[in-house]
Design a protein around this motif. Sequence first.
Motif, PDB file in Angstrom:
ATOM      1  N   PHE A  16     -13.962  44.988  20.345  1.00 52.41           N
ATOM      2  CA  PHE A  16     -13.579  45.984  19.542  1.00 52.41           C
ATOM      3  C   PHE A  16     -13.682  47.316  19.833  1.00 52.41           C
ATOM      4  N   PRO A  17     -12.232  47.943  20.100  1.00 52.11           N
ATOM      5  CA  PRO A  17     -12.119  49.220  20.246  1.00 52.11           C
ATOM      6  C   PRO A  17     -12.321  50.199  19.240  1.00 52.11           C
ATOM      7  N   VAL A  18     -13.592  50.711  19.164  1.00 48.90           N
ATOM      8  CA  VAL A  18     -13.925  51.769  18.115  1.00 48.90           C
ATOM      9  C   VAL A  18     -14.265  53.289  18.755  1.00 48.90           C
ATOM     10  N   ALA A  19     -13.548  53.564  19.530  1.00 45.76           N
ATOM     11  CA  ALA A  19     -13.845  55.003  20.119  1.00 45.76           C
ATOM     12  C   ALA A  19     -12.862  55.891  19.979  1.00 45.76           C
ATOM     13  N   GLY A  20     -11.921  55.491  18.682  1.00 44.90           N
ATOM     14  CA  GLY A  20     -10.921  56.906  18.410  1.00 44.90           C
ATOM     15  C   GLY A  20     -11.625  57.450  17.330  1.00 44.90           C
ATOM     16  N   LEU A  21     -10.833  58.682  17.254  1.00 45.81           N
ATOM     17  CA  LEU A  21     -11.446  59.945  16.639  1.00 45.81           C
ATOM     18  C   LEU A  21     -11.433  59.790  14.947  1.00 45.81           C
ATOM     19  N   GLY A  22     -10.557  58.749  14.512  1.00 47.38           N
ATOM     20  CA  GLY A  22     -10.612  58.553  13.028  1.00 47.38           C
ATOM     21  C   GLY A  22     -10.231  60.084  12.344  1.00 47.38           C
ATOM     22  N   THR A  23      -9.150  60.841  12.901  1.00 47.12           N
ATOM     23  CA  THR A  23      -9.000  62.169  12.187  1.00 47.12           C
ATOM     24  C   THR A  23      -8.160  62.077  11.102  1.00 47.12           C
ATOM     25  N   ARG A  24      -7.684  60.968  10.533  1.00 50.30           N
ATOM     26  CA  ARG A  24      -7.341  60.786   9.285  1.00 50.30           C
ATOM     27  C   ARG A  24      -8.317  60.727   7.992  1.00 50.30           C
ATOM     28  N   PHE A  25      -9.597  60.325   8.534  1.00 53.27           N
ATOM     29  CA  PHE A  25     -10.648  60.298   7.369  1.00 53.27           C
ATOM     30  C   PHE A  25     -11.516  61.463   7.729  1.00 53.27           C
ATOM     31  N   LYS A  34     -15.169  55.781  11.574  1.00 50.57           N
ATOM     32  CA  LYS A  34     -14.204  55.086  10.508  1.00 50.57           C
ATOM     33  C   LYS A  34     -14.553  53.558  10.290  1.00 50.57           C
ATOM     34  N   GLU A  35     -15.133  52.984  11.311  1.00 45.45           N
ATOM     35  CA  GLU A  35     -15.380  51.586  11.229  1.00 45.45           C
ATOM     36  C   GLU A  35     -16.741  51.315  10.602  1.00 45.45           C
ATOM     37  N   MET A  36     -17.369  52.148  10.153  1.00 45.80           N
ATOM     38  CA  MET A  36     -18.577  52.312   9.290  1.00 45.80           C
ATOM     39  C   MET A  36     -18.541  52.573   7.849  1.00 45.80           C
ATOM     40  N   GLU A 114     -13.437  59.256  27.343  1.00 43.08           N
ATOM     41  CA  GLU A 114     -12.466  60.132  26.720  1.00 43.08           C
ATOM     42  C   GLU A 114     -11.666  59.234  25.826  1.00 43.08           C
ATOM     43  N   ALA A 115     -11.109  59.528  24.780  1.00 39.09           N
ATOM     44  CA  ALA A 115     -10.122  58.808  23.760  1.00 39.09           C
ATOM     45  C   ALA A 115      -8.740  58.925  24.372  1.00 39.09           C
ATOM     46  N   LEU A 116      -8.509  58.233  25.390  1.00 43.24           N
ATOM     47  CA  LEU A 116      -7.081  58.291  26.109  1.00 43.24           C
ATOM     48  C   LEU A 116      -6.370  57.284  25.505  1.00 43.24           C
ATOM     49  N   GLY A 117      -6.604  56.378  24.545  1.00 48.25           N
ATOM     50  CA  GLY A 117      -5.768  55.584  23.900  1.00 48.25           C
ATOM     51  C   GLY A 117      -6.237  54.155  23.804  1.00 48.25           C
ATOM     52  N   LEU A 118      -5.776  53.334  22.848  1.00 49.51           N
ATOM     53  CA  LEU A 118      -6.069  52.048  22.891  1.00 49.51           C
ATOM     54  C   LEU A 118      -6.032  51.120  23.949  1.00 49.51           C
ATOM     55  N   GLY A 119      -5.070  51.276  24.719  1.00 48.53           N
ATOM     56  CA  GLY A 119      -4.887  50.525  25.904  1.00 48.53           C
ATOM     57  C   GLY A 119      -6.028  50.975  26.888  1.00 48.53           C
ATOM     58  N   HIS A 120      -6.531  52.224  27.183  1.00 48.23           N
ATOM     59  CA  HIS A 120      -7.462  52.733  27.891  1.00 48.23           C
ATOM     60  C   HIS A 120      -8.901  52.129  27.423  1.00 48.23           C
ATOM     61  N   ALA A 121      -9.046  52.060  26.229  1.00 51.93           N
ATOM     62  CA  ALA A 121     -10.227  51.475  25.463  1.00 51.93           C
ATOM     63  C   ALA A 121     -10.233  50.174  25.945  1.00 51.93           C
ATOM     64  N   VAL A 122      -9.393  49.311  25.800  1.00 54.27           N
ATOM     65  CA  VAL A 122      -9.262  47.822  26.369  1.00 54.27           C
ATOM     66  C   VAL A 122      -9.791  47.858  27.574  1.00 54.27           C
ATOM     67  N   LEU A 137      -9.807  43.065  18.587  1.00 56.03           N
ATOM     68  CA  LEU A 137      -9.728  43.248  17.034  1.00 56.03           C
ATOM     69  C   LEU A 137      -9.701  44.681  16.539  1.00 56.03           C
ATOM     70  N   LEU A 138      -8.881  45.073  15.826  1.00 53.88           N
ATOM     71  CA  LEU A 138      -9.091  46.548  15.455  1.00 53.88           C
ATOM     72  C   LEU A 138      -9.658  46.375  13.985  1.00 53.88           C
ATOM     73  N   PRO A 139     -10.905  46.927  13.857  1.00 52.42           N
ATOM     74  CA  PRO A 139     -11.410  46.892  12.508  1.00 52.42           C
ATOM     75  C   PRO A 139     -11.044  47.563  11.334  1.00 52.42           C
ATOM     76  N   ASP A 140      -9.974  48.551  11.711  1.00 60.56           N
ATOM     77  CA  ASP A 140      -9.377  49.244  10.301  1.00 60.56           C
ATOM     78  C   ASP A 140      -8.179  48.362   9.714  1.00 60.56           C
ATOM     79  N   ASP A 141      -7.889  47.732  10.661  1.00 60.63           N
ATOM     80  CA  ASP A 141      -6.829  46.488   9.954  1.00 60.63           C
ATOM     81  C   ASP A 141      -7.801  45.219   9.577  1.00 60.63           C
TER      82      ASP A 141
HETATM   83  P1  UTP Z   1      -5.847  54.620  15.771  1.00 60.41           P
HETATM   84  O1  UTP Z   1      -4.570  55.046  16.005  1.00 60.41           O
HETATM   85  O2  UTP Z   1      -6.249  54.105  14.176  1.00 60.41           O
HETATM   86  O3  UTP Z   1      -6.617  56.062  16.045  1.00 60.41           O
HETATM   87  O4  UTP Z   1      -6.701  53.568  16.882  1.00 60.41           O
HETATM   88  P2  UTP Z   1      -7.990  56.596  15.418  1.00 60.41           P
HETATM   89  O5  UTP Z   1      -8.399  57.761  16.330  1.00 60.41           O
HETATM   90  O6  UTP Z   1      -9.038  55.356  15.239  1.00 60.41           O
HETATM   91  O7  UTP Z   1      -7.632  57.153  14.176  1.00 60.41           O
HETATM   92  P3  UTP Z   1      -7.022  58.456  13.612  1.00 60.41           P
HETATM   93  O8  UTP Z   1      -5.378  58.121  13.908  1.00 60.41           O
HETATM   94  O9  UTP Z   1      -7.119  59.705  14.316  1.00 60.41           O
HETATM   95  O10 UTP Z   1      -7.335  58.792  12.010  1.00 60.41           O
HETATM   96  C1  UTP Z   1      -6.602  52.435  16.744  1.00 60.41           C
HETATM   97  C2  UTP Z   1      -7.595  51.762  17.197  1.00 60.41           C
HETATM   98  O11 UTP Z   1      -7.766  51.921  18.794  1.00 60.41           O
HETATM   99  C3  UTP Z   1      -9.229  52.689  18.854  1.00 60.41           C
HETATM  100  C4  UTP Z   1      -9.750  53.167  17.460  1.00 60.41           C
HETATM  101  O12 UTP Z   1     -10.980  53.359  17.310  1.00 60.41           O
HETATM  102  C5  UTP Z   1      -8.840  52.256  16.533  1.00 60.41           C
HETATM  103  O13 UTP Z   1      -9.668  51.177  16.309  1.00 60.41           O
HETATM  104  N1  UTP Z   1      -9.045  53.491  19.899  1.00 60.41           N
HETATM  105  C6  UTP Z   1      -8.158  54.515  19.837  1.00 60.41           C
HETATM  106  C7  UTP Z   1     -10.028  53.729  20.982  1.00 60.41           C
HETATM  107  O14 UTP Z   1     -11.286  52.865  20.989  1.00 60.41           O
HETATM  108  N2  UTP Z   1      -9.864  54.682  21.953  1.00 60.41           N
HETATM  109  C8  UTP Z   1      -8.806  55.494  21.926  1.00 60.41           C
HETATM  110  O15 UTP Z   1      -8.885  56.295  22.855  1.00 60.41           O
HETATM  111  C9  UTP Z   1      -7.890  55.267  20.927  1.00 60.41           C
END
Ligand code: UTP
Length: 304
Positions: A16-25, A34-36, A114-122, A137-141
């Motif tokens: 579960f990659p949940v390290a994104g910044l969730g800036t849209r929320f 965001k996942e909570m 560092e939030a370097l992207g989904l590929g890096h998270a995996v 699984l991306l929990p926001d889907d």
């Molecule tokens: P999103 O593109 O939805 O980015 O990432 P985000 O940061 O979560 O949200 P916004 O766009 O800023 O609002 C898709 C998935 O990949 C994870 C996110 O947590 C989300 O589940 N992700 C993304 C990581 O785990 N690490 C990253 O560096 C980037």
Amino acid sequence: MIGATHGQQRVRIAVFPVAGLGTRFLPATKTVPKEMLPIVDKPLIQYAVDEAIEAGCDTLVFITNRYKHAVADYFDKAYELEQKLERAGKAEQLALVRNVLPEGVRAVFVTQAEALGLGHAVLCAKPVVGSEPFAVLLPDDLIWSRGDGALKQMADHAQRTGGSVIAVQDVPRAQTGSYGIVATDSFDGQAGRISQIVEKPTPADAPSNLAVVGRYILNPAIFDLLETTQQGAGGEIQLTDAIAQLLTSQQVDAFRFHGTRFDCGTHLGLIEATVRYALDHELLSDAARKLMQNALDEMGVVEN
Ligand code: UTP
């Protein structure tokens, strides 16, 4: 091997990659990941975890960042709360708290520095996953389904083919720029081998309108590919780019699951999911329907 038939390994590990910044929320996600965010009575992450467990996974790997203690806390044992509920004789609530993670399922937490992207998270999951096929699984889907969950459907397909599987759904052409888009060699209406995958193409460049959604079953060969994947769209290390490499040497199928997907990474998707889950809730359904009708009636009156 767990639950193997026909010599194919059943997927056991879910990432579960949940390290994104969730800036849209923002500002909500300034302190709450965001996942909570809840849909009616459960956080998004719980829906994804339940789906993975239903598919047969017993090892859950959460890729978090150093600010996301809430996710780890949520899956940790809540001694004080459990004691209080037990003493108060609140058996139902106690079961809800305990069933967050059923017995026999283990949770592993890995930090993405560092939030370097989904590929890096995996890629951060590599030391835990090792050399077996695994799910992402991306929990926001959030995927709502009356029958088998989307991941279970995919795991069954993977077991039959032995290859990687990626969930897809049809999207309007105008929206291809928001998704990874695949082209398939042969698509039988449900599944087909992917011949091309492109991240966020313009409608004119999109090879189809089959869009990738946040469920994957991947061969571990993806890790070596991710290690050499350069920054792609948006300056991020994209999972899509590594999958584009993977499909040159292995079978990767697109799989159109049964179910409805809500993009809870957007405001409207979160609202839509809340409405649907409330209307489907066994205790809240009638009241939710009335409440929505009242709100529409009142707003109509105000607007006139
Ligand atoms: P999103 O593109 O939805 O980015 O990432 P985000 O940061 O979560 O949200 P916004 O766009 O800023 O609002 C898709 C998935 O990949 C994870 C996110 O947590 C989300 O589940 N992700 C993304 C990581 O785990 N690490 C990253 O560096 C980037």
